[in-house]
Scaffold this motif. Structure first.
Motif: not given
Length: 135
Positions: A22-24, A108-112, A14-18
């Motif tokens: 690309d996180l759509r 990243e921290g918020e996604v985790l 998710l972080v990579i896509a963000l």
């Protein structure tokens, strides 16, 4: 069954896509932590400026007995979450734990945190609620 490691892998993806932009809207991935099952998805609400990354896990069917006490318990738990997540009841009478954040503001921290903390709470409270309020 998703382990913590697979949730960490999903968070990394998710972080990579963000970061790549690309996180759509339309992204959807099933998740499970312990006995709580649900999904991570990106959606756009009509009133929102940006898409939301949403983690939603199914907890249990709402009990037919002691519904008022059950709903009061959910409200008390929502209050303890301090806005990080909330329990809700869908049209079919299923209880969910949901947390979401705008994609544009995530790091990243918020996604985790969104993925791991929410799934941890769902797995913790599904057992407690099912024992206290059998269906």
């Amino acid at each position: 069954m998703s382990s913590i490691q697979s949730l960490l892998t999903l968070a990394r993806d998710l972080v990579i896509a963000l970061e790549a932009g690309d996180l759509r809207e339309g992204f959807h991935h099933p998740i499970q932590r312990g006995s709580a099952q649900g999904s991570v998805h990106v959606l756009r609400e009509p009133s929102a400026d940006a898409p939301l990354l949403v983690v939603r896990l199914c907890i249990m069917p709402a009990p037919t007995r002691e519904l008022e006490r059950f709903l009061a318990t959910l409200l008390e738990l929502n209050h303890r979450f301090h806005g990080r997540a909330a329990f809700s009841l869908d049209d079919l009478g299923m209880v969910h734990l949901t947390a979401g954040r705008p994609v544009a503001d995530l790091d990243e921290g918020e996604v985790l945190d969104l993925l791991l903390w929410t799934s941890e709470q769902a797995d913790h409270y599904d057992d407690i609620l099912m024992e206290a309020f059998p269906t």
